[in-house]
Design a protein around this motif. Structure first.
Motif, mmCIF file in Angstrom:
data_model
loop_
_atom_site.group_PDB
_atom_site.id
_atom_site.type_symbol
_atom_site.label_atom_id
_atom_site.label_comp_id
_atom_site.label_asym_id
_atom_site.label_seq_id
_atom_site.Cartn_x
_atom_site.Cartn_y
_atom_site.Cartn_z
ATOM 1 N N LEU B 553 -70.287 -20.534 -30.086
ATOM 2 C CA LEU B 553 -69.536 -21.112 -28.674
ATOM 3 C C LEU B 553 -68.421 -20.291 -28.671
ATOM 4 N N PRO B 554 -68.340 -20.035 -27.182
ATOM 5 C CA PRO B 554 -67.141 -19.149 -26.775
ATOM 6 C C PRO B 554 -65.791 -19.923 -27.047
ATOM 7 N N ILE B 555 -64.849 -19.072 -27.511
ATOM 8 C CA ILE B 555 -63.513 -19.434 -27.869
ATOM 9 C C ILE B 555 -62.906 -19.490 -26.227
ATOM 10 N N LEU B 556 -61.998 -20.614 -26.068
ATOM 11 C CA LEU B 556 -61.532 -20.932 -24.889
ATOM 12 C C LEU B 556 -60.020 -20.815 -24.872
ATOM 13 N N LYS B 557 -59.221 -20.510 -23.795
ATOM 14 C CA LYS B 557 -57.753 -20.475 -23.768
ATOM 15 C C LYS B 557 -57.507 -21.117 -22.366
ATOM 16 N N ALA B 558 -55.983 -21.986 -22.442
ATOM 17 C CA ALA B 558 -55.777 -22.541 -21.015
ATOM 18 C C ALA B 558 -54.852 -21.390 -20.450
ATOM 19 N N THR B 559 -55.162 -21.352 -19.060
ATOM 20 C CA THR B 559 -54.208 -20.342 -18.371
ATOM 21 C C THR B 559 -53.798 -21.133 -17.263
ATOM 22 N N LYS B 560 -52.522 -20.668 -16.877
ATOM 23 C CA LYS B 560 -51.974 -21.337 -15.807
ATOM 24 C C LYS B 560 -50.883 -20.384 -15.143
ATOM 25 N N CYS B 561 -50.126 -20.686 -14.174
ATOM 26 C CA CYS B 561 -48.971 -19.915 -13.283
ATOM 27 C C CYS B 561 -47.955 -20.049 -14.474
ATOM 28 N N ASP B 562 -47.380 -19.031 -14.974
ATOM 29 C CA ASP B 562 -45.967 -19.231 -15.739
ATOM 30 C C ASP B 562 -44.716 -18.805 -14.757
ATOM 31 N N LEU B 563 -44.989 -18.487 -13.509
ATOM 32 C CA LEU B 563 -43.947 -18.276 -12.540
ATOM 33 C C LEU B 563 -43.383 -17.045 -12.995
ATOM 34 N N CYS B 564 -44.042 -16.061 -13.495
ATOM 35 C CA CYS B 564 -43.507 -14.699 -13.690
ATOM 36 C C CYS B 564 -42.083 -14.781 -14.337
ATOM 37 N N VAL B 565 -41.944 -15.663 -15.327
ATOM 38 C CA VAL B 565 -40.489 -15.930 -15.872
ATOM 39 C C VAL B 565 -39.869 -14.515 -16.530
ATOM 40 N N ASP B 566 -40.784 -13.664 -17.171
ATOM 41 C CA ASP B 566 -40.385 -12.567 -17.776
ATOM 42 C C ASP B 566 -39.915 -11.248 -16.958
ATOM 43 N N TYR B 567 -40.220 -11.643 -15.329
ATOM 44 C CA TYR B 567 -39.895 -10.490 -14.591
ATOM 45 C C TYR B 567 -38.572 -10.920 -13.529
ATOM 46 N N ALA B 568 -37.836 -10.042 -13.374
ATOM 47 C CA ALA B 568 -36.498 -10.380 -12.901
ATOM 48 C C ALA B 568 -36.767 -10.467 -11.251
ATOM 49 N N SER B 569 -37.914 -9.908 -10.876
ATOM 50 C CA SER B 569 -38.199 -10.285 -9.573
ATOM 51 C C SER B 569 -38.903 -11.302 -8.997
ATOM 52 N N GLY B 570 -38.836 -12.166 -10.002
ATOM 53 C CA GLY B 570 -39.470 -13.664 -9.657
ATOM 54 C C GLY B 570 -41.124 -13.587 -9.408
ATOM 55 N N PRO B 571 -41.353 -14.780 -9.106
ATOM 56 C CA PRO B 571 -42.982 -14.838 -8.892
ATOM 57 C C PRO B 571 -43.611 -13.501 -8.136
ATOM 58 N N ALA B 572 -44.723 -13.209 -8.806
ATOM 59 C CA ALA B 572 -45.286 -11.830 -8.072
ATOM 60 C C ALA B 572 -45.863 -12.359 -6.818
ATOM 61 N N CYS B 573 -46.481 -13.736 -6.972
ATOM 62 C CA CYS B 573 -47.060 -13.958 -5.514
ATOM 63 C C CYS B 573 -46.145 -14.027 -4.164
ATOM 64 N N GLN B 574 -45.230 -14.596 -4.466
ATOM 65 C CA GLN B 574 -44.325 -14.536 -3.475
ATOM 66 C C GLN B 574 -43.709 -13.394 -3.186
ATOM 67 N N ASN B 575 -43.499 -12.639 -4.097
ATOM 68 C CA ASN B 575 -42.903 -11.145 -3.898
ATOM 69 C C ASN B 575 -43.736 -10.393 -2.953
ATOM 70 N N ALA B 576 -45.276 -10.392 -3.240
ATOM 71 C CA ALA B 576 -46.586 -9.759 -2.639
ATOM 72 C C ALA B 576 -46.593 -10.144 -1.398
ATOM 73 N N CYS B 577 -46.214 -11.143 -0.952
ATOM 74 C CA CYS B 577 -46.787 -11.740 0.428
ATOM 75 C C CYS B 577 -45.996 -10.759 1.591
#
Lengths: 273, 599
Positions: B553-577
Motif C-alpha cells: 500500500l502506498p505511503i502517503l504524506k499530508a501536504t498543504k500551503c506553508d506560506l513559503c515561510v522560509d522565503y524572504a519574498s513571502g508567499p510565492a503565489c502572491q509574488n507570482a501574480c
C-alpha cells in the motif's frame, strides 16, 4: 482606491512620456548635427528587448523572486515595451528598412509589439467576461467536464421518467453531437451564444409534443446545453489568453536570434564608421 | 520509469514517542504524582492506557534558574506539570528581545539558487522512510536539544508583584495547548526545576478519561490564566488588583456549539442561509434581557438583526471582541434596563467569558471614561467610537432602542441594514456561512483581474518539490474566489486528532505547518480540514520508485500551503501574480479586507 490607481497610472505615464521626449529631442538634435544615431538607439533597443525578455526568466526561476513581484515586473514590462516601440522608430529613422534581414527583423518586432498590445487588451477585458459567465473551471479540466456532460445526457436519455421518442431523438440527434464535438473555428475566434439560443429554442418548441411529465425533462436538458456552452466559452477565451502569450514568447525568441545576427552583421559591415 | 517499489514499515501512532527513546521514562515514579495517582488506569481504554500516554506522549525536561519555559504569544502544543521546584508566571508583557525571539532563518539567494539547481526531477520525492531517519528527526524536534533562553537579573526586570509562583504538582500551558491558541503568559524557571511536558494529544486523552483533571484544569484557568486574560483586555485596562481578583472570581465560563464543528460542516454549508442562522446556538437574542458583558475567548460569533422573517448579518466577531457593553452602560446611566440590540449566535464553537452586569457596574465602569472622553483614550479604546444607528433601522420589536450608542469596536465595521449594498451583504453572508472568516492567510483571487494563467500555481510547484500546495479552485463569492489553499486558520481544526503532532503552529509566525518527517499519512488532518485544503500525496524516492509498505500500500504524506515561510519574498503565489489579482489576507481584518475587495 480607484483615485490612487489612476493617479499612479498618470504619474508613471507622465514620467514615461517625459523620458521619451528627452530621447526624441536628443535624437533630433543628433540628426540636425549630422550625427549618427542608429548605433546608440540600436544598442538601447537591444538592451530594452533583453530586459523585456528577462521578465520570462524572472517568472521561470523562482529564486529570482527577490528582484520584485511579478506584478511590478509586468508594470515595468508594459512601459518598457512602449518605449521599445518608440525606440524602434527612432532607430530606423521612421522609414521602413531596406535589407531583407532588417525587414524580417522589423516585421517580427512589430508583430511582438502588436501581440503585446493585444495581450494587454485581452488581460484587461477577458477576465471580466469569464467571471460574468460563471462556472469557473480550470482549462486543463475542460475535457473532463465535457465527458461528464455527455454522461449526464446519456443518463437523462435512459431515465424512465422521460421515455419519450421525441425526447430521446432530440438527445441523440441534436444534444449529443453538440456535447461531443468541438466548436467551429469561427466560434473560437468570435465566441457567441447563437448555437445555445438555437438549441434552447428547439427544446422550447419540443415542449408542445411532450406530456406534462416529459416536459419536466426539458429543464435538465436546458441546463446541459447552457453548461456545455459555458464550457466552450471558457475554452475559447482561456485558450486565447494562453495562446497569445505562447505566440508572444515564441516571437521573442525569434527576435532575439535575429537581433543578435543583425548586431553582428552591422558591426562586420559598418564600413569604417 | 521503473515499475519497482520500495517496501517499508507503515508508521503507527507512538512510533514517534515524545520523549527520547534512548532515555526511558520512569512511568512508575510519575504515577506516584498526585495528579496521576488520582486517575484510575481502568478508566482508560486498552489501546490508550495511562502508562502508554505517559511513556509516549510526555517527557521530563529540566530547567535552570531564569530559563524561559514558554513565551507569551507563542503557539504551543504541550502542557507542563511541575514535578519539582517552582516556576514563575510573568504577569506583564515582556519585550520580544528579552524573550530571546529570533528572526526565522530564511533562505539566502545563493541557497535558493543551489536548491533550484539540485532540485529532483521526481515530483514529491522523499528520502526513503525508515526508522533511523524518523528517530533522527524526532530527536531534532525534541526541545532538550534546543538552546534555552534565560532572563538575566530577574529582580531588575520584574518586580515581585509582577510574577506569580507555581509549585510542584501544578499544571500550566494546558489551555493554549487544548484551545490551539497562543500562550497567554511567559513562564520562567525559579531555581532548578523539573517538569513533565505532555503533548496535547496525550493531554486530550488524559482529560477525556479523567473527570478530576477536567475540573482541575478549569480551576487552574480561573486562578492563573484568567487574570492575565482580563488584564490584557483593552476594555479592562486600568483596573486595580482588587477589581481583577473580584472579576476573576465572578466571571462565568460559557461555551456554545460543537467543539468538533468541522465534522458536519460540509452538510451545514449547503443549507439555506436563514436555516443555517436559525440552527446556530443562540448566545443572546435581540429584545431580550441582558445578563452582562460577554468577552470572546475563542471561536466566532455572528451579529445579526431581525429583518422581516429572516436575519440580516451585520458582522462577525472573533477572539478578543466583546459585546453587551453598550447595553450595560446605558442601563448604568439611565437606570432603565435596555434589551439586547442585536442577536449573537455561535458560529461553530465559541468560548465566552461573561461578566455579570452588577460586576461591570461595580468594577469596570468606574474605569471607563464618559463618551466624550472615550475618543481620547488611546488607540485601543478610540476604536470604540460612538456610533448611532440611523432611525430607519428601527426593528419591529418595541423593546429595541435603535438610537443606542455602541461602544464596542466591532460596531465600526457593522454596516447598518439599509446602508449595506447587495454585493457587500452577499459577500458577508457567504464568508460567514462558509466559515471563511476563520482564515488568517486566506487566498483571495479577484476573478475580474485573474487571467487564469496559473503562474501562481507554477510558482508554488517550483517552490514545493514540483507539486503545488493549493488548487486554483474554491468557492466564488461575487467576483472573488477563495482558493483551496490553507488559510492558517484562527481555529485550526486540522490540528485536532493528529496522532503524532506532526501538524502544528509554527511558534514565531503562527503558520500551520506539517512536519513531513513525523507525518504518518493517516489523513486525519486532511479529513478534519473543513475547507479541503490539505491533500494526501503518494511519495517517491529519488529513483522514481513509489514508496509502499509491506502490504504494497502506498505511503502517503499530508501536504498543504506553508506560506513559503522560509522565503524572504513571502508567499510565492502572491509574488507570482502579474495582475495583482491574488492576495493572502486575514479575514478578521475587515477594514483591510473591504478595501481590497472594493478596490
Amino acid at each position: 482606491m480607484t483615485e490612487t490607481f489612476w493617479r499612479r497610472r498618470l504619474r508613471h505615464l507622465t514620467l514615461f512620456l517625459l523620458l521619451l521626449a528627452v530621447v526624441a529631442l536628443w535624437s533630433y538634435s543628433q540628426d540636425q548635427h549630422l550625427g549618427r544615431t542608429s548605433f546608440p538607439t540600436g544598442y538601447a533597443l537591444f538592451a530594452i528587448v533583453l530586459v523585456l525578455a528577462g521578465y520570462r526568466v524572472r517568472k521561470r526561476w523562482h529564486f529570482l523572486r527577490g528582484l520584485g513581484t511579478s506584478s511590478a515586473w509586468l508594470h515595468f514590462h508594459i512601459y518598457l515595451g512602449m518605449a521599445a516601440f518608440v525606440m524602434f522608430w527612432l532607430h530606423v529613422g521612421f522609414r521602413w528598412p531596406m535589407g531583407t534581414l532588417e525587414q524580417i527583423l522589423a516585421t517580427v518586432f512589430l508583430l511582438i509589439t502588436g501581440s503585446g498590445f493585444y495581450g494587454l487588451y485581452l488581460t484587461r477585458t477577458y477576465p471580466k467576461k469569464l467571471t460574468a459567465v460563471g462556472n469557473e473551471v480550470l482549462f486543463e479540466q475542460i475535457p473532463v467536464h465535457r465527458r461528464q456532460l455527455v454522461r449526464r445526457a446519456e443518463a437523462l436519455a435512459l431515465d424512465s421518467k422521460y421515455q419519450s421518442e421525441i425526447f430521446i431523438d432530440f438527445i441523440d440527434r441534436r444534444l449529443l453531437p453538440f456535447l461531443t464535438r468541438g466548436r467551429s473555428l469561427y466560434y473560437m475566434m468570435f465566441p457567441n451564444g447563437g448555437t445555445r439560443r438555437a438549441l434552447l429554442t428547439e427544446v422550447e418548441n419540443l415542449k408542445r409534443y411532450l406530456t406534462s411529465d416529459h416536459q419536466n425533462g426539458t429543464v435538465p436538458l436546458k441546463r446541459l446545453i447552457q453548461d456545455k456552452d459555458d464550457l466552450d466559452f471558457h475554452y475559447a477565451l482561456q485558450g486565447r489568453l494562453k495562446g497569445w502569450l505562447f505566440v508572444h514568447v515564441c516571437l521573442t525568441g525569434i527576435l532575439l536570434a535575429l537581433a543578435g545576427l543583425h548586431t553582428v552583421l552591422v558591426h562586420v559591415f559598418q564600413g569604417g564608421f | 520509469m521503473s515499475a519497482t517499489v520500495t517496501i517499508t514499515h507503515r508508521p503507527q501512532r507512538w512510533d514517534q514517542p515524545f520523549c527520547d527513546p534512548t532515555a526511558p521514562m520512569d512511568v512508575r515514579g510519575l504515577l506516584q504524582q498526585p495528579l496521576f495517582a488520582s486517575m484510575k488506569p481502568d478508566d482508560f481504554p486498552k489501546q490508550i492506557p495511562l502508562e502508554g500516554i505517559l511513556r509516549n506522549d510526555a517527557r521530563v525536561v529540566d530547567f535552570e534558574d531564569g530559563d524561559i519555559i514558554i513565551r507569551e504569544g507563542d503557539y504551543g502544543s504541550s502542557a507542563f506539570l511541575i514535578l519539582s521546584g517552582s516556576v514563575g508566571v510573568v504577569l506583564k508583557s515582556l519585550p520580544s528581545r528579552m524573550l530571546g525571539r529570533q528572526e526565522r532563518r530564511q533562505r539566502s539567494l545563493m541557497e535558493s539558487v543551489r536548491e533550484w539547481w539540485q532540485r529532483s526531477p521526481v515530483v514529491e520525492s522523499r528520502a526513503t522512510v525508515g526508522a533511523a531517519d524518523q528517530n533522527e528527526v524526532a530527536s531534532r524536534r525534541g526541545r532538550d536539544g534546543q538552546v534555552r533562553v534565560y532572563l538575566q537579573d530577574i529582580p531588575r526586570i520584574l518586580a515581585p508583584n509582577e510574577i506569580e509562583s507555581m509549585g510542584a504538582g501544578e499544571l500550566f500551558g494546558e489551555m493554549a495547548a487544548l484551545t490551539r491558541s497562543p500562550r497567554s503568559a511567559t513562564v520562567i524557571a525559579q531555581g532548578r526545576c523539573r517538569l513533565l511536558e505532555i503533548r496535547w494529544q496525550g493531554l486530550r486523552d488524559l482529560m477525556k478519561y479523567s473527570p478530576r483533571l477536567r475540573q482541575y484544569t478549569a480551576q487552574q484557568y480561573r486562578e492563573h490564566s484568567l487574570k492575565v486574560h482580563l488584564r490584557e483586555t483593552p476594555l479592562l485596562h486600568g483596573l486595580d488588583e482588587r477589581a481583577v481578583d473580584a472579576l476573576a472570581q465572578n466571571v462565568q465560563f460559557q461555551s456554545f456549539g460543537d467543539f468538533e464543528w468541522h465534522q458536519p460542516f460540509r452538510e451545514v454549508i449547503r443549507q439555506d442561509v436563514n436555516r443555517q442562522i436559525e440552527s446556530e446556538p443562540v448566545i443572546a437574542i435581540e429584545g431580550e434581557y441582558v445578563g452582562g458583558l460577554y468577552m470572546i475567548r475563542s471561536g466566532f460569533v455572528r451579529v445579526s438583526r431581525r429583518r422581516g422573517d429572516g436575519h440580516h448579518t451585520l458582522t462577525y466577531l472573533g477572539k478578543g471582541d466583546y459585546f453587551g457593553f453598550s447595553e450595560v452602560l446605558r442601563y448604568a446611566n439611565s437606570g432603565t434596563s435596555v434589551p439586547w440590540q442585536h442577536s449573537f449566535r455561535a458560529i461553530g464553537y465559541v468560548d465566552l467569558l461573561q461578566i455579570p452586569t452588577s460586576d461591570v457596574i461595580q468594577y469596570v465602569l468606574p474605569n471607563w471614561p464618559n463618551p466624550k472622553q472615550a475618543a481620547k483614550r488611546g488607540r485601543e479604546i478610540a476604536a470604540s467610537v460612538v456610533e448611532t444607528l440611523p432611525d430607519q433601522t428601527r426593528p419591529k420589536s418595541p423593546f429595541v432602542d435603535p438610537t443606542i450608542n455602541l461602544y464596542e469596536p466591532w460596531a465600526r465595521s457593522a454596516v447598518p441594514i439599509h446602508e449595506a449594498s447587495p454585493e457587500h451583504q452577499q459577500r458577508l453572508e457567504q464568508f460567514v456561512q462558509r466559515r471563511l472568516i476563520n482564515g488568517e492567510q486566506a487566498m483571495l483571487i479577484d476573478l475580474d483581474r485573474c487571467t487564469r494563467c496559473d503562474d501562481c500555481v507554477r510558482a508554488c510547484a517550483d517552490t514545493h518539490q514540483g507539486n503545488p500546495r493549493f488548487m486554483r479552485t474554491g468557492p466564488v463569492v461575487g467576483h472573488h474566489m477563495v482558493a483551496n489553499a490553507c488559510m492558517h486558520c484562527t481555529d485550526p481544526v486540522c490540528l485536532i486528532g493528529c496522532p503524532t503532532g506532526a501538524i502544528g503552529r509554527e511558534h514565531s509566525t503562527g503558520v500551520v505547518q506539517i512536519n513531513d518527517n513525523t507525518c504518518i499519512g493517516c489523513g486525519t488532518c486532511s479529513q478534519s480540514c473543513p475547507y479541503e485544503n490539505i491533500r494526501m500525496v503518494e511519495i517517491f524516492d529519488n529513483q522514481f520508485r513509489q514508496q509502499v509498505d509491506e502490504r504494497q500500500l502506498p505511503i502517503l504524506k499530508a501536504t498543504k500551503c506553508d506560506l513559503c515561510v522560509d522565503y524572504a519574498s513571502g508567499p510565492a503565489c502572491q509574488n507570482a501574480c502579474p495582475h495583482d489579482a491574488l492576495i493572502r489576507i486575514n479575514m478578521r481584518e475587515t477594514d483591510v479586507l473591504s478595501q481590497w475587495l472594493d478596490r
